[in-house]
Enzyme design. Structure first.
Site, PDB file in Angstrom:
ATOM      1  N   SER A 288       0.863  -1.192   0.000  1.00 53.10           N
ATOM      2  CA  SER A 288       0.000   0.000   0.000  1.00 53.10           C
ATOM      3  C   SER A 288       0.888   1.227   0.000  1.00 53.10           C
ATOM      4  O   SER A 288       2.088   1.140   0.257  1.00 53.10           O
ATOM      5  CB  SER A 288      -0.866   0.026   1.258  1.00 53.10           C
ATOM      6  OG  SER A 288      -0.072   0.359   2.389  1.00 53.10           O
ATOM      7  N   ASP A 289       0.329   2.394  -0.282  1.00 53.81           N
ATOM      8  CA  ASP A 289       1.079   3.619  -0.012  1.00 53.81           C
ATOM      9  C   ASP A 289       0.917   3.908   1.493  1.00 53.81           C
ATOM     10  O   ASP A 289       0.133   3.247   2.193  1.00 53.81           O
ATOM     11  CB  ASP A 289       0.595   4.773  -0.889  1.00 53.81           C
ATOM     12  CG  ASP A 289       1.701   5.818  -1.060  1.00 53.81           C
ATOM     13  OD1 ASP A 289       2.601   5.883  -0.195  1.00 53.81           O
ATOM     14  OD2 ASP A 289       1.669   6.582  -2.038  1.00 53.81           O
TER      15      ASP A 289
END
Ligand code: NOJ
Length: 733
Positions: A288-289
């Site tokens: 994920s960011d």
């Protein structure tokens, strides 16, 4: 990323011996938490920097001495799969804990934002893509990979492959510009450079393709903003660079912050499972960011963190960056039947596979000599490559009356606060550089033996000292004004509503030009700027972007003609910021801009870009003729002759474009298909041939199908996207 049978067996063996807690640990990424060592609470410190109550430098000082928690206990207990960081000594310490003290001895994968170099910072991506030099792009990535490993980093959060067409978005600086084909070539070169050199365990890293996907199309250029687009646009414009990089073997992908047509990319089953892991058979893992799983609650798509975590894992997101949602919530989600054991195992298998492929089990530590080699100073070859990249990336935009190159005897008044800065040259997302390696423009001019007087006068941040401007005007025979943006004005969370020169820099240029002395603007910036006024009032303009540690020497070499500028624009520059987004490859309208009022344009600014994609001047000139198109079985063979019609040797980027004249969907007015750099001595010419596979003339429709349609095509070749020769051909597939 390909694994041998033995490597696959190792992954399966580990997987069969892991507890659920250990599995969830592999899905968890930590970064060193800042826990104290300063008087005010950390969130308040951040607020103080944001509001300008604390300078970046003061903040940095505090951070350098802050106390950090490196999560040693969690690593020992197998609750951490990945760490962020760029400290090789710390990396070894933590890796020793993971390998020697955790039950299964699984090494950490240490990731970091090495975007355009680590210690050796080369040009920001929007600039480097403008070199149109794939080999250079690959070599700089290879250098970054080696340096990363020397700092204990095995995983670079790069390349950023977001096609971006609205220069208000601060992150245009980090990517390869507005064109899909150039972005594909950049993507392949970067993955090769980061991953393919297996000459030693320290010569390659895992690439991370980001931000998957559509982030560059955020509405209004506002960072983190919503993204809506038709499937045909997603597939034809935004996905191809990612697909190319996956084909090239990229090991990891980062999901984007934004929602895409209403579904956040963090938990988007269509982009992650159907496309990436399904259709493209991507074997690596998706991270994920930062904090993005939690933000799915704020997006209003998940009721709480537990639901967001379950949705993300189901959608195909393998590693959680920055929250502990996977670590803390997935066991309950599994017992409740909201996720399956197979989904967890698939994520763990992917992460272990990348670790095995990286050689981390056999070679988890940074060796002492490698650590020391960079402490002593940069290898000369790295410095030279940074300078080469800087020289090839700068773009000459205007040169009235052949003012440039300058004779060394001419006295220069060098103006602008940016000119003496050896810290701004590195641009956004540069995190491992040292001041002693950076060359400011003032220093570069001095190194080149220039006769130069320096007058700061003012800079992007607002101040303007008019008395000093007068002194500058009185001194030199010629004025070189370094104007533009600070590094902090582009990059993440740095969108600007106005993309003209910030502060009072236009006023500064007006005062300088009123002196009657010739004025050369050297631009130092992270995005296309609106330069209508500058193009009309200044004598010469050099787009020098943030060129990295070799910036000063490269700019001096260009100003004195020791190199002949050969960079081209990877993004169009508008006249005025109200024109954004301005990009050359826009879909054709029913009323193309023309003399009539009732056509697609503004009343108050020109319809076209000021400097279009692919544009860039040289100290010589190039002329094109003899464009021919020959149909072969499954390809078009295109030939065009380019001649150096000026008086110096120079390098031209020959660009090939096509237009699908009639199709079942509205198509772009022009699309880049290929390019080649050609170096010619004065008077010489060369016939450049391109082989364009007919398959390349298709496009993605709104059903997500790549279609090839018979019909008329225009084939264009030239030195930029506007000025091209054109031929037509009817193609049957
Ligand atoms: C946020 C950014 O969007 C991404 O590009 C970066 O790699 C991560 N944070 C990690 O720093």
């Amino acid at each position: 990323m390909k694994l041998t049978d033995a490597q696959r067996a190792k992954v399966e063996d580990l997987l069969s011996r892991m507890t659920l807690e250990e599995k969830l640990g592999q899905l968890n990424q930590e970064s060193p938490s800042i826990v104290g060592g300063f008087d005010v609470p950390f969130p308040e410190l951040i607020e103080m920097v944001t509001e300008g109550r604390l300078s970046q430098e003061e903040f940095q000082k505090i951070m350098d001495t802050a106390q950090r928690d490196y999560h040693e206990e969690d690593i020992r207990a197998g609750r951490v799969g990945s760490m962020m960081g760029n400290d090789p000594v710390k990396a070894n310490e933590l890796q020793h804990i993971a390998v020697e003290e955790s039950r299964l001895g699984i090494p950490l994968i240490i990731g970091f934002d090495v975007i355009h170099g680590l210690r050796s910072v080369y040009p920001i991506a929007i600039a480097e893509a403008g070199s149109f030099d794939d080999d250079l792009m690959e070599r700089t990535a290879r250098m970054a990979a080696r340096e990363s490993r020397a700092y204990g980093i095995g995983w670079n959060f790069a390349p950023m492959l977001d096609v971006a067409r609205d220069a208000r978005w601060g992150r245009v600086s980090e990517g390869p510009g507005e064109d899909t084909r150039l972005a594909e070539r950049f993507a392949r070169a970067k993955v090769r450079g980061l991953q393919n050199d297996r000459s030693g365990p320290d010569s390659y890293v895992a690439a991370c393709l980001k931000h998957f996907v559509g982030y560059g199309a955020c509405e209004g250029g506002r960072d983190y903003n919503t993204v809506s687009m038709a499937p045909s646009q997603l597939h034809s414009v935004y996905l191809p660079p990612f697909r190319a990089a996956v084909e090239e073997g990229a090991a990891t992908v980062m999901a984007a912050f934004n929602d895409l047509n209403g579904v956040p990319c963090t938990l988007n089953p269509y982009t992650l499972r159907t496309l990436l892991k399904g259709d493209w058979a991507f074997p690596g893992f998706v991270v994920s960011d930062a904090n993005a799983i939690r933000e799915c609650v704020v997006h209003g798509i998940a009721a709480d963190e537990a639901e967001a975590g379950a949705m993300a894992l189901r959608a195909g997101l393998d590693m959680d960056m920055g929250t502990h949602i996977y670590r803390d919530e997935l066991a309950a989600a599994l017992s409740a039947g909201r996720i399956s054991q197979t989904e967890i195992d698939d994520a763990v298998r992917r992460i272990l596979s990348v670790k095995v492929w990286l050689g981390l089990f056999a070679h988890p530590y940074v060796e002492e000599p490698v650590i020391r080699s960079y402490a002593a100073g940069l290898p000369e070859a790295h410095r030279a490559l940074c300078r080469e990249a800087a020289e090839k990336s700068l773009v000459l935009l205007k040169n009235a009356g052949g003012l440039l190159p300058l004779q060394k005897e001419r006295r220069i008044s060098l103006v602008g606060a940016l000119a003496a800065s050896d810290t701004e040259v590195v641009g956004a997302w540069a995190l491992g550089w040292e001041k002693r390696d950076c060359v400011s423009i003032l220093q570069g001019l001095k190194n080149a033996g220039a006769d130069v007087g320096y007058y700061p006068c003012g800079g992007p941040e607002g101040a303007l000292d008019t008395a000093e401007v007068e002194r500058a005007c009185a001194d030199g025979d010629v004025i070189v004004a370094v104007v533009g943006e600070t590094a902090a004005m582009s990059g993440e969370a740095s969108s600007r509503a106005h993309i003209t020169l910030p502060g009072r820099q236009r006023e500064l240029l007006a005062l300088l030009s009123a002196s009657g002395k010739p004025v050369i603007a050297v631009l130092m910036n992270g995005r296309p700027l609106a330069l209508g006024w500058e193009s009309e009032h200044l004598d010469a303009i050099v787009e020098a972007w943030h060129l990295g540690i070799g910036m000063g020497d490269a700019v001096a070499a260009a100003l004195f003609g020791e190199i002949n500028p050969s960079g081209r624009l990877s993004s169009s520059f508008p006249w005025d910021d109200g024109q954004e987004p301005t990009y050359y490859n826009h879909p054709s309208t029913g009323r193309p801009a023309g003399k009539s009022k009732f056509t697609s344009k503004y009343l108050d600014v020109p319809a076209e870009a000021l400097y279009p994609f692919g544009y860039g001047l040289s100290y010589t000139a190039f002329a094109y003729d003899g464009l021919t198109v020959t149909e072969r079985e499954d390809a078009l063979e295109i030939a065009v002759t380019v001649r150096n019609s000026g008086e110096r040797p120079g390098t031209e980027t020959v660009q090939l474009y096509t237009r699908d004249v009639t199709a079942s969907l509205v198509r772009p007015v022009k699309e880049l298909k290929d390019y080649r750099r050609v170096t010619l001595r004065a008077g010489a010419s060369e016939t450049v041939t391109f082989r364009l596979p007919k398959a390349d003339l298709g496009f993605w429709n709104n059903e997500g199908v790549y279609v090839r349609e018979d019909g008329l095509f225009q084939i264009c070749a030239g030195g930029n996207s506007r000025d091209t020769l054109t031929e037509e051909i009817t193609v049957r597939f």
